[in-house]
Design a protein around this motif. Structure first.
Motif, PDB file in Angstrom:
ATOM      1  N   MET A 245      -2.751 -47.277  -8.654  1.00 18.80           N
ATOM      2  CA  MET A 245      -2.971 -48.483  -9.453  1.00 18.80           C
ATOM      3  C   MET A 245      -4.230 -49.236  -9.010  1.00 18.80           C
ATOM      4  O   MET A 245      -4.944 -49.783  -9.831  1.00 18.80           O
ATOM      5  CB  MET A 245      -1.750 -49.412  -9.411  1.00 18.80           C
ATOM      6  CG  MET A 245      -0.532 -48.840 -10.127  1.00 18.80           C
ATOM      7  SD  MET A 245      -0.875 -48.286 -11.822  1.00 18.80           S
ATOM      8  CE  MET A 245      -1.227 -49.835 -12.613  1.00 18.80           C
ATOM      9  N   GLU A 246      -4.504 -49.234  -7.711  1.00 22.11           N
ATOM     10  CA  GLU A 246      -5.708 -49.902  -7.210  1.00 22.11           C
ATOM     11  C   GLU A 246      -6.962 -49.176  -7.719  1.00 22.11           C
ATOM     12  O   GLU A 246      -7.935 -49.804  -8.136  1.00 22.11           O
ATOM     13  CB  GLU A 246      -5.699 -49.930  -5.682  1.00 22.11           C
ATOM     14  CG  GLU A 246      -6.794 -50.765  -5.077  1.00 22.11           C
ATOM     15  CD  GLU A 246      -6.685 -50.892  -3.567  1.00 22.11           C
ATOM     16  OE1 GLU A 246      -7.588 -51.516  -2.994  1.00 22.11           O
ATOM     17  OE2 GLU A 246      -5.722 -50.370  -2.967  1.00 22.11           O
ATOM     18  N   LEU A 247      -6.904 -47.847  -7.713  1.00 27.78           N
ATOM     19  CA  LEU A 247      -8.027 -47.064  -8.216  1.00 27.78           C
ATOM     20  C   LEU A 247      -8.179 -47.243  -9.729  1.00 27.78           C
ATOM     21  O   LEU A 247      -9.291 -47.345 -10.241  1.00 27.78           O
ATOM     22  CB  LEU A 247      -7.837 -45.584  -7.865  1.00 27.78           C
ATOM     23  CG  LEU A 247      -7.909 -45.269  -6.365  1.00 27.78           C
ATOM     24  CD1 LEU A 247      -7.453 -43.851  -6.102  1.00 27.78           C
ATOM     25  CD2 LEU A 247      -9.307 -45.503  -5.830  1.00 27.78           C
TER      26      LEU A 247
ATOM     27  N   LEU B 124     -14.749 -43.951  -4.069  1.00 29.79           N
ATOM     28  CA  LEU B 124     -14.600 -42.961  -3.003  1.00 29.79           C
ATOM     29  C   LEU B 124     -14.147 -43.610  -1.697  1.00 29.79           C
ATOM     30  O   LEU B 124     -13.356 -43.032  -0.948  1.00 29.79           O
ATOM     31  CB  LEU B 124     -15.902 -42.190  -2.802  1.00 29.79           C
ATOM     32  CG  LEU B 124     -16.286 -41.254  -3.945  1.00 29.79           C
ATOM     33  CD1 LEU B 124     -17.679 -40.685  -3.716  1.00 29.79           C
ATOM     34  CD2 LEU B 124     -15.263 -40.147  -4.118  1.00 29.79           C
ATOM     35  N   LYS B 125     -14.651 -44.802  -1.430  1.00 28.42           N
ATOM     36  CA  LYS B 125     -14.245 -45.528  -0.224  1.00 28.42           C
ATOM     37  C   LYS B 125     -12.747 -45.830  -0.284  1.00 28.42           C
ATOM     38  O   LYS B 125     -12.004 -45.571   0.683  1.00 28.42           O
ATOM     39  CB  LYS B 125     -15.039 -46.827  -0.102  1.00 28.42           C
ATOM     40  CG  LYS B 125     -14.670 -47.686   1.084  1.00 28.42           C
ATOM     41  CD  LYS B 125     -15.545 -48.958   1.115  1.00 28.42           C
ATOM     42  CE  LYS B 125     -15.035 -49.919   2.130  1.00 28.42           C
ATOM     43  NZ  LYS B 125     -14.329 -51.045   1.556  1.00 28.42           N
ATOM     44  N   LEU B 126     -12.292 -46.355  -1.410  1.00 25.30           N
ATOM     45  CA  LEU B 126     -10.864 -46.663  -1.567  1.00 25.30           C
ATOM     46  C   LEU B 126     -10.017 -45.396  -1.512  1.00 25.30           C
ATOM     47  O   LEU B 126      -8.941 -45.375  -0.915  1.00 25.30           O
ATOM     48  CB  LEU B 126     -10.621 -47.399  -2.885  1.00 25.30           C
ATOM     49  CG  LEU B 126     -11.135 -48.827  -2.968  1.00 25.30           C
ATOM     50  CD1 LEU B 126     -11.000 -49.366  -4.388  1.00 25.30           C
ATOM     51  CD2 LEU B 126     -10.399 -49.721  -1.973  1.00 25.30           C
TER      52      LEU B 126
ATOM     53  N   THR C  20     -11.472 -48.763 -12.041  1.00 23.67           N
ATOM     54  CA  THR C  20     -12.156 -48.015 -13.103  1.00 23.67           C
ATOM     55  C   THR C  20     -11.812 -48.501 -14.514  1.00 23.67           C
ATOM     56  O   THR C  20     -12.414 -48.027 -15.475  1.00 23.67           O
ATOM     57  CB  THR C  20     -11.817 -46.516 -13.007  1.00 23.67           C
ATOM     58  OG1 THR C  20     -10.406 -46.335 -13.149  1.00 23.67           O
ATOM     59  CG2 THR C  20     -12.292 -45.938 -11.690  1.00 23.67           C
ATOM     60  N   LEU C  21     -10.904 -49.435 -14.646  1.00 25.69           N
ATOM     61  CA  LEU C  21     -10.500 -49.926 -15.955  1.00 25.69           C
ATOM     62  C   LEU C  21     -11.705 -50.465 -16.735  1.00 25.69           C
ATOM     63  O   LEU C  21     -12.391 -51.373 -16.290  1.00 25.69           O
ATOM     64  CB  LEU C  21      -9.443 -51.024 -15.807  1.00 25.69           C
ATOM     65  CG  LEU C  21      -8.786 -51.517 -17.088  1.00 25.69           C
ATOM     66  CD1 LEU C  21      -8.019 -50.373 -17.754  1.00 25.69           C
ATOM     67  CD2 LEU C  21      -7.843 -52.661 -16.791  1.00 25.69           C
ATOM     68  N   GLY C  22     -11.978 -49.870 -17.860  1.00 22.98           N
ATOM     69  CA  GLY C  22     -13.087 -50.304 -18.702  1.00 22.98           C
ATOM     70  C   GLY C  22     -14.457 -49.848 -18.233  1.00 22.98           C
ATOM     71  O   GLY C  22     -15.474 -50.223 -18.813  1.00 22.98           O
ATOM     72  N   SER C  23     -14.515 -49.028 -17.193  1.00 25.61           N
ATOM     73  CA  SER C  23     -15.814 -48.655 -16.631  1.00 25.61           C
ATOM     74  C   SER C  23     -16.608 -47.723 -17.547  1.00 25.61           C
ATOM     75  O   SER C  23     -17.836 -47.780 -17.560  1.00 25.61           O
ATOM     76  CB  SER C  23     -15.653 -48.043 -15.246  1.00 25.61           C
ATOM     77  OG  SER C  23     -14.905 -46.849 -15.302  1.00 25.61           O
ATOM     78  N   LEU C  24     -15.939 -46.904 -18.340  1.00 25.79           N
ATOM     79  CA  LEU C  24     -16.658 -46.041 -19.272  1.00 25.79           C
ATOM     80  C   LEU C  24     -17.306 -46.891 -20.365  1.00 25.79           C
ATOM     81  O   LEU C  24     -18.465 -46.689 -20.722  1.00 25.79           O
ATOM     82  CB  LEU C  24     -15.722 -44.993 -19.883  1.00 25.79           C
ATOM     83  CG  LEU C  24     -16.375 -43.968 -20.798  1.00 25.79           C
ATOM     84  CD1 LEU C  24     -17.486 -43.216 -20.079  1.00 25.79           C
ATOM     85  CD2 LEU C  24     -15.337 -42.998 -21.332  1.00 25.79           C
TER      86      LEU C  24
ATOM     87  N   VAL D 255     -20.557 -36.905  -8.013  1.00 22.88           N
ATOM     88  CA  VAL D 255     -19.382 -37.427  -7.357  1.00 22.88           C
ATOM     89  C   VAL D 255     -18.172 -36.869  -8.085  1.00 22.88           C
ATOM     90  O   VAL D 255     -18.127 -36.892  -9.309  1.00 22.88           O
ATOM     91  CB  VAL D 255     -19.344 -38.969  -7.419  1.00 22.88           C
ATOM     92  CG1 VAL D 255     -18.077 -39.500  -6.820  1.00 22.88           C
ATOM     93  CG2 VAL D 255     -20.533 -39.550  -6.717  1.00 22.88           C
ATOM     94  N   THR D 256     -17.195 -36.387  -7.365  1.00 22.29           N
ATOM     95  CA  THR D 256     -15.982 -35.876  -7.976  1.00 22.29           C
ATOM     96  C   THR D 256     -14.790 -36.602  -7.387  1.00 22.29           C
ATOM     97  O   THR D 256     -14.551 -36.552  -6.198  1.00 22.29           O
ATOM     98  CB  THR D 256     -15.836 -34.364  -7.717  1.00 22.29           C
ATOM     99  OG1 THR D 256     -16.991 -33.710  -8.203  1.00 22.29           O
ATOM    100  CG2 THR D 256     -14.609 -33.816  -8.403  1.00 22.29           C
ATOM    101  N   GLY D 257     -14.051 -37.313  -8.231  1.00 17.05           N
ATOM    102  CA  GLY D 257     -12.839 -37.986  -7.787  1.00 17.05           C
ATOM    103  C   GLY D 257     -11.647 -37.070  -7.964  1.00 17.05           C
ATOM    104  O   GLY D 257     -11.568 -36.326  -8.924  1.00 17.05           O
ATOM    105  N   MET D 258     -10.684 -37.097  -7.050  1.00 18.85           N
ATOM    106  CA  MET D 258      -9.554 -36.186  -7.123  1.00 18.85           C
ATOM    107  C   MET D 258      -8.198 -36.877  -6.960  1.00 18.85           C
ATOM    108  O   MET D 258      -7.190 -36.224  -6.876  1.00 18.85           O
ATOM    109  CB  MET D 258      -9.684 -35.111  -6.037  1.00 18.85           C
ATOM    110  CG  MET D 258     -10.822 -34.147  -6.285  1.00 18.85           C
ATOM    111  SD  MET D 258     -10.600 -33.120  -7.736  1.00 18.85           S
ATOM    112  CE  MET D 258      -9.211 -32.121  -7.229  1.00 18.85           C
ATOM    113  N   SER D 259      -8.131 -38.182  -6.929  1.00 19.79           N
ATOM    114  CA  SER D 259      -6.881 -38.883  -6.671  1.00 19.79           C
ATOM    115  C   SER D 259      -5.784 -38.548  -7.664  1.00 19.79           C
ATOM    116  O   SER D 259      -4.619 -38.510  -7.319  1.00 19.79           O
ATOM    117  CB  SER D 259      -7.107 -40.395  -6.692  1.00 19.79           C
ATOM    118  OG  SER D 259      -7.905 -40.763  -5.621  1.00 19.79           O
ATOM    119  N   THR D 260      -6.164 -38.323  -8.898  1.00 14.68           N
ATOM    120  CA  THR D 260      -5.167 -38.067  -9.932  1.00 14.68           C
ATOM    121  C   THR D 260      -4.862 -36.586 -10.074  1.00 14.68           C
ATOM    122  O   THR D 260      -3.989 -36.215 -10.834  1.00 14.68           O
ATOM    123  CB  THR D 260      -5.671 -38.585 -11.293  1.00 14.68           C
ATOM    124  OG1 THR D 260      -6.850 -37.858 -11.635  1.00 14.68           O
ATOM    125  CG2 THR D 260      -5.980 -40.061 -11.251  1.00 14.68           C
ATOM    126  N   GLY D 261      -5.602 -35.753  -9.358  1.00 14.72           N
ATOM    127  CA  GLY D 261      -5.424 -34.321  -9.508  1.00 14.72           C
ATOM    128  C   GLY D 261      -6.296 -33.757 -10.609  1.00 14.72           C
ATOM    129  O   GLY D 261      -6.352 -32.562 -10.817  1.00 14.72           O
TER     130      GLY D 261
END
Length: 95
Positions: free
Chosen positions: A32-34, A22-24, A38-42, A1-7
Protein backbone atom coordinates in the motif's frame (compact mmCIF):
# COMPACT_ATOMS: atom_id res chain seq x y z
CA UNK A 1 14.65 0.53 -13.45
CA UNK A 2 12.62 -2.60 -12.82
CA UNK A 3 10.26 -2.80 -9.86
CA UNK A 4 9.32 -6.26 -8.60
CA UNK A 5 7.26 -5.76 -5.41
CA UNK A 6 4.05 -6.91 -7.03
CA UNK A 7 5.63 -9.80 -8.88
CA UNK A 8 4.97 -7.99 -12.17
CA UNK A 9 8.03 -6.31 -13.65
CA UNK A 10 7.55 -2.72 -14.73
CA UNK A 11 10.24 -0.92 -16.68
CA UNK A 12 10.54 2.82 -16.38
CA UNK A 13 13.20 5.45 -16.79
CA UNK A 14 15.13 6.40 -13.67
CA UNK A 15 13.97 9.61 -11.99
CA UNK A 16 13.25 10.91 -8.49
CA UNK A 17 10.05 8.85 -8.19
CA UNK A 18 11.71 5.57 -9.21
CA UNK A 19 14.64 6.19 -6.85
CA UNK A 20 12.21 6.70 -3.98
CA UNK A 21 10.24 3.60 -5.02
CA UNK A 22 13.40 1.44 -5.08
CA UNK A 23 14.49 2.84 -1.72
CA UNK A 24 11.13 1.97 -0.15
CA UNK A 25 11.12 -1.44 -1.83
CA UNK A 26 14.60 -2.15 -0.44
CA UNK A 27 13.34 -1.16 3.02
CA UNK A 28 10.54 -3.74 2.63
CA UNK A 29 7.76 -1.17 2.46
CA UNK A 30 4.32 -2.71 2.26
CA UNK A 31 2.35 -2.83 -0.97
CA UNK A 32 0.00 0.00 0.00
CA UNK A 33 2.89 2.39 0.72
CA UNK A 34 4.37 1.65 -2.71
CA UNK A 35 0.95 2.02 -4.35
CA UNK A 36 0.47 5.41 -2.67
CA UNK A 37 3.81 6.60 -4.07
CA UNK A 38 2.91 5.59 -7.63
CA UNK A 39 -0.77 6.58 -7.56
CA UNK A 40 -1.38 8.82 -10.56
CA UNK A 41 2.28 8.79 -11.57
CA UNK A 42 1.60 7.62 -15.14
CA UNK A 43 -0.87 10.48 -15.61
CA UNK A 44 1.69 12.90 -14.16
CA UNK A 45 4.21 11.84 -16.79
CA UNK A 46 1.95 11.41 -19.81
CA UNK A 47 -0.60 14.18 -19.39
CA UNK A 48 1.18 16.70 -17.17
CA UNK A 49 4.72 16.20 -18.51
CA UNK A 50 6.10 15.68 -14.99
CA UNK A 51 9.39 13.89 -15.65
CA UNK A 52 10.47 14.08 -12.00
CA UNK A 53 7.50 12.55 -10.16
CA UNK A 54 5.82 10.70 -12.99
CA UNK A 55 6.29 7.14 -14.21
CA UNK A 56 8.10 7.28 -17.54
CA UNK A 57 7.32 3.85 -18.92
CA UNK A 58 9.99 2.13 -20.99
CA UNK A 59 10.02 -1.09 -22.98
CA UNK A 60 12.47 -3.95 -22.71
CA UNK A 61 14.71 -2.28 -25.28
CA UNK A 62 15.56 0.49 -22.80
CA UNK A 63 18.08 -1.79 -21.11
CA UNK A 64 19.92 -2.32 -24.39
CA UNK A 65 20.57 1.33 -25.22
CA UNK A 66 24.26 2.12 -24.94
CA UNK A 67 24.48 5.55 -26.56
CA UNK A 68 22.29 8.46 -27.57
CA UNK A 69 22.06 9.55 -31.18
CA UNK A 70 20.08 12.10 -33.10
CA UNK A 71 17.57 10.89 -35.69
CA UNK A 72 19.92 12.17 -38.38
CA UNK A 73 22.81 10.07 -37.00
CA UNK A 74 20.66 6.95 -36.80
CA UNK A 75 19.40 7.38 -40.37
CA UNK A 76 22.88 8.11 -41.75
CA UNK A 77 24.32 5.09 -39.94
CA UNK A 78 21.52 2.85 -41.21
CA UNK A 79 21.98 4.04 -44.80
CA UNK A 80 25.75 3.51 -44.57
CA UNK A 81 25.28 -0.03 -43.23
CA UNK A 82 22.75 -0.78 -45.98
CA UNK A 83 25.18 0.50 -48.64
CA UNK A 84 27.94 -1.69 -47.19
CA UNK A 85 25.64 -4.74 -47.26
CA UNK A 86 24.62 -4.03 -50.86
CA UNK A 87 28.26 -3.56 -51.89
CA UNK A 88 29.23 -6.81 -50.16
CA UNK A 89 26.45 -8.67 -51.98
CA UNK A 90 27.70 -7.32 -55.31
CA UNK A 91 31.21 -8.56 -54.55
CA UNK A 92 29.94 -12.06 -53.75
CA UNK A 93 28.12 -12.30 -57.09
CA UNK A 94 31.34 -11.58 -59.01
CA UNK A 95 33.17 -14.53 -57.44
Amino acid sequence: VTGMSTGHPVRSLRNQMTREYLKLEKENADFMELEKLTLGSLRKAVQDGDTVNGTLMAGQIAGLIRREQTCREIIEETVQQAQECIAAQGQHKKI
